[in-house]
Design a protein around this motif. Structure first.
Motif, PDB file in Angstrom:
ATOM      1  N   UNK A   2       4.618  -8.645 -21.633  1.00 19.12           N
ATOM      2  CA  UNK A   2       3.962  -9.935 -21.416  1.00 19.12           C
ATOM      3  C   UNK A   2       2.535  -9.732 -20.957  1.00 19.12           C
ATOM      4  N   UNK A   3       1.641 -10.588 -21.459  1.00 20.65           N
ATOM      5  CA  UNK A   3       0.244 -10.469 -21.075  1.00 20.65           C
ATOM      6  C   UNK A   3       0.026 -11.028 -19.683  1.00 20.65           C
ATOM      7  N   UNK A   4      -0.730 -10.297 -18.856  1.00 26.01           N
ATOM      8  CA  UNK A   4      -0.998 -10.799 -17.519  1.00 26.01           C
ATOM      9  C   UNK A   4      -1.971 -11.960 -17.568  1.00 26.01           C
ATOM     10  N   UNK A   5      -2.126 -12.602 -16.397  1.00 26.13           N
ATOM     11  CA  UNK A   5      -2.970 -13.788 -16.335  1.00 26.13           C
ATOM     12  C   UNK A   5      -4.429 -13.490 -16.637  1.00 26.13           C
ATOM     13  N   UNK A   6      -4.837 -12.215 -16.547  1.00 24.35           N
ATOM     14  CA  UNK A   6      -6.242 -11.878 -16.823  1.00 24.35           C
ATOM     15  C   UNK A   6      -6.552 -11.959 -18.311  1.00 24.35           C
ATOM     16  N   UNK A 341      -5.369  -8.362  -8.017  1.00 25.01           N
ATOM     17  CA  UNK A 341      -4.198  -8.973  -7.386  1.00 25.01           C
ATOM     18  C   UNK A 341      -4.390 -10.458  -7.117  1.00 25.01           C
ATOM     19  N   UNK A 342      -5.566 -10.983  -7.461  1.00 22.13           N
ATOM     20  CA  UNK A 342      -5.805 -12.410  -7.334  1.00 22.13           C
ATOM     21  C   UNK A 342      -6.250 -12.863  -5.969  1.00 22.13           C
ATOM     22  N   UNK A 343      -6.621 -11.934  -5.091  1.00 21.89           N
ATOM     23  CA  UNK A 343      -7.069 -12.309  -3.754  1.00 21.89           C
ATOM     24  C   UNK A 343      -8.508 -12.804  -3.747  1.00 21.89           C
ATOM     25  N   UNK A 344      -9.324 -12.314  -4.674  1.00 21.73           N
ATOM     26  CA  UNK A 344     -10.742 -12.673  -4.677  1.00 21.73           C
ATOM     27  C   UNK A 344     -11.239 -12.834  -6.108  1.00 21.73           C
ATOM     28  N   UNK A 470      -3.389 -17.538   7.547  1.00 20.84           N
ATOM     29  CA  UNK A 470      -2.328 -17.869   6.596  1.00 20.84           C
ATOM     30  C   UNK A 470      -2.852 -18.617   5.383  1.00 20.84           C
ATOM     31  N   UNK A 471      -4.079 -19.090   5.437  1.00 22.20           N
ATOM     32  CA  UNK A 471      -4.656 -19.790   4.289  1.00 22.20           C
ATOM     33  C   UNK A 471      -4.961 -18.839   3.130  1.00 22.20           C
ATOM     34  N   UNK A 472      -4.955 -17.531   3.397  1.00 21.15           N
ATOM     35  CA  UNK A 472      -5.405 -16.573   2.390  1.00 21.15           C
ATOM     36  C   UNK A 472      -4.328 -15.529   2.111  1.00 21.15           C
ATOM     37  N   UNK A 473      -4.156 -15.139   0.853  1.00 21.80           N
ATOM     38  CA  UNK A 473      -3.183 -14.087   0.532  1.00 21.80           C
ATOM     39  C   UNK A 473      -3.652 -12.699   0.939  1.00 21.80           C
ATOM     40  N   UNK A 474      -4.922 -12.584   1.281  1.00 20.65           N
ATOM     41  CA  UNK A 474      -5.514 -11.307   1.674  1.00 20.65           C
ATOM     42  C   UNK A 474      -4.778 -10.723   2.883  1.00 20.65           C
ATOM     43  N   UNK A 475      -4.344  -9.454   2.839  1.00 26.77           N
ATOM     44  CA  UNK A 475      -3.668  -8.868   4.009  1.00 26.77           C
ATOM     45  C   UNK A 475      -4.678  -8.554   5.120  1.00 26.77           C
ATOM     46  N   UNK A 476      -4.477  -9.169   6.283  1.00 27.55           N
ATOM     47  CA  UNK A 476      -5.348  -8.951   7.437  1.00 27.55           C
ATOM     48  C   UNK A 476      -4.458  -8.695   8.655  1.00 27.55           C
TER      49      UNK A 476
END
Length: 526
Positions: A2-6, A341-344, A470-476
């Protein structure tokens, strides 16, 4: 698959019914830069194909020194300890001018878990990086040459000629050229390699055991300056020394490796020691080279990127080429993973291009003015003899030498990612009080996530902080710390320090709104 979203319609560059294999990133070139990049990407879970047209890793010694900042890079990639176990820690360096010793410099730098630079040769580096790549689930496709690269709006294609001569196509979200000065990826992206030859400069190298008048000491290196010539000697892991030297090259003769007799005469002249007798190591390593000073104007064009010698080359004065490339791979891997990964947004990758290009230009300019390694002029030798002993006894001067060599002072202050006081600087490995005991600050950091330091006195409470992040998927990871006495300038009480995965300060703030504004500028919300 399957093709990724990119994937986008514009990226459909072949007419086959079933598309070729799809990976996140194709890395072209399995030298230290490509291997380090692939390790960093795999640590974020990306699917990476590493292509190398050679049939195996380097069998030649080549580059020989890893400086302190690059050892921190290797630590983030999970392989610093094995490098230390296979190298020689360089502890002191002695400067000899026209046969006279002017003194020595201790090489240990403060503020890092790796105080000493390391002598380790490139064939060993590639073997150790290759072992680490296998551990994180990656591998190198040997005898696999990237013969063509096409970059579309949503993905890229790489045509690969395998060991059997057959050709296949790899599709990827991103392609990174790490294959050296003649980069196929750079040419496919249409990026000119600006610059030209370094005029009238030649380098010779030879691994040998020396019978000479200079005593051997553990971890002790020598730097010799004489009129029109310079030479260095660094102890090798396998015994003996890596001898190297620079001299004028006015007639541009054919480049043949120096013989044992020629290298002995070269060293005798540079060291003012006619008794020098060299015997070659086994295996033999000898090399003679000229160099170019070349740069690309950008290290990114759409979904194509460049790293290491594919983007910048210069003469190997002070042995910073490979180290700069490793730091570039370290800079790129977390940013490329964050985008994929879609974080930025992909705009984040432009900061890799601007930061790494400026870093490389700074290194090149410093090496072009290096009076410790470039062949000595009459004026240089006179000033060294007059001022050198005093400078080598000066704490301020020797601190500056250590800082310059270690790369620990390299920063990204001009970057769009750097906001606030000392933003862009590398954070030193300070002792901090956290969770009831003292710990080195770098133990709290991890290359796979950002870190937000709440320095003592911060008014931001944990529940509010959790809702904000928590607003961001970025791991902090959030860490409450107190600095050791005397370190308040680096960790101001009440401050919020947001640290990038690569140990550089991204943001210095006082209020949660500043953190929210910064994250909102660069990262997508959940």
């Amino acid at each position: 698959m399957a093709r990724p979203s990119c994937w986008s319609k514009e990226a459909d560059m072949t007419s086959e019914e079933e598309p070729p294999a799809m990976v996140d990133v194709v890395v072209v070139g399995a030298g230290p830069t490509g291997l380090a990049l692939a390790i960093g990407l795999r640590q974020y879970g990306l699917e990476v194909a590493v292509l190398e047209k050679a049939d195996s890793g380097k069998r030649q010694a080549r580059a020989g020194v890893v400086w302190q900042r690059a050892l921190e890079v290797l630590d983030d990639l999970g392989c610093a300890e094995r490098f230390l176990a296979n190298g020689v820690a360089l502890r002191t360096s002695e400067l000899v001018v026209a046969g006279r010793s002017l003194g020595e410099v201790a090489m240990a730098a403060p503020g890092t878990r790796f105080p000493h630079p390391l002598c380790i040769e490139q064939d060993a580096m590639e073997r150790l990086l290759g072992e680490r790549l296998l551990e994180v689930g990656g591998k190198v496709e040997w005898s696999s040459e990237a013969v063509a690269v096409r970059v579309g709006a949503g993905a890229a294609e790489v045509d690969v000629r395998g060991p059997d001569g057959r050709q296949r196509t790899l599709r990827c979200a991103w392609v990174v050229g790490c294959e050296g000065a003649h980069s196929t990826v750079r040419k496919a992206l249409g990026l000119p390699f600006e610059g030209g030859p370094r005029e009238n400069l030649q380098v010779v190298q030879f691994n040998a055991i020396a019978d000479w008048s200079y005593p051997a000491r553990p971890g002790h290196t020598y730097m010799f300056l004489s009129h029109g010539i310079s030479a260095g000697a660094a102890p090798r892991p396998g015994g003996g020394y890596r001898f190297y030297g620079f001299t004028a090259d006015p007639d541009q003769r054919e480049l043949t490796p120096p013989s044992l007799d020629e290298m002995s005469a070269f060293l005798a002249r540079a060291a003012h020691d006619p008794s020098v007798k060299l015997s070659a190591t086994d295996p033999l390593w000898t090399n003679r080279a000229r160099f170019q000073d070349r740069f690309t104007r950008t290290l990114r064009s759409g979904r194509g990127l460049l790293a290491g010698d594919s983007a910048h080359v210069w003469a190997p004065v002070a042995a910073h080429g490979l180290n700069t490339a490793l730091r570039g791979a370290h800079n790129l891997a977390w940013k490329l993973a964050s985008v994929q990964l879609g974080w930025s947004e992909p705009e984040l990758l432009d900061t890799y291009s601007s930061e790494q290009r400026l870093t490389a230009l700074r290194v090149m300019r410093k090496t072009a003015r290096d009076r410790m390694e470039l062949p000595g002029t009459a004026l240089t030798l006179l000033s060294m003899r007059l001022l050198g002993p005093r400078l080598l006894r000066s704490r301020r001067a020797t601190d500056r030498i250590r800082s310059r060599l270690s790369d620990l002072d390299m920063h990204h202050r001009e970057s769009a990612l750097s906001v606030g006081e000392r933003a862009g600087d590398r954070i030193p490995d300070l002792p901090v009080w956290t969770e009831g005991h003292w710990r080195p600050l770098h133990e709290l950091l991890d290359y796979r996530h950002w870190t937000l330091l709440r320095v003592s006195g911060s008014a931001l409470g944990d529940p509010h902080l959790a809702r904000l992040l928590a607003r961001y998927p970025l791991p902090i990871e959030v860490r409450a710390v107190e600095p050791a006495p005397g370190e308040e300038r680096l960790l101001p009480p009440g401050a919020l320090l947001l640290l990038r995965p690569d140990r550089h300060i991204a943001l210095t703030a006082r209020h949660p709104e500043e953190v929210a504004a910064y994250l909102g500028r660069w990262f997508r919300r959940t």
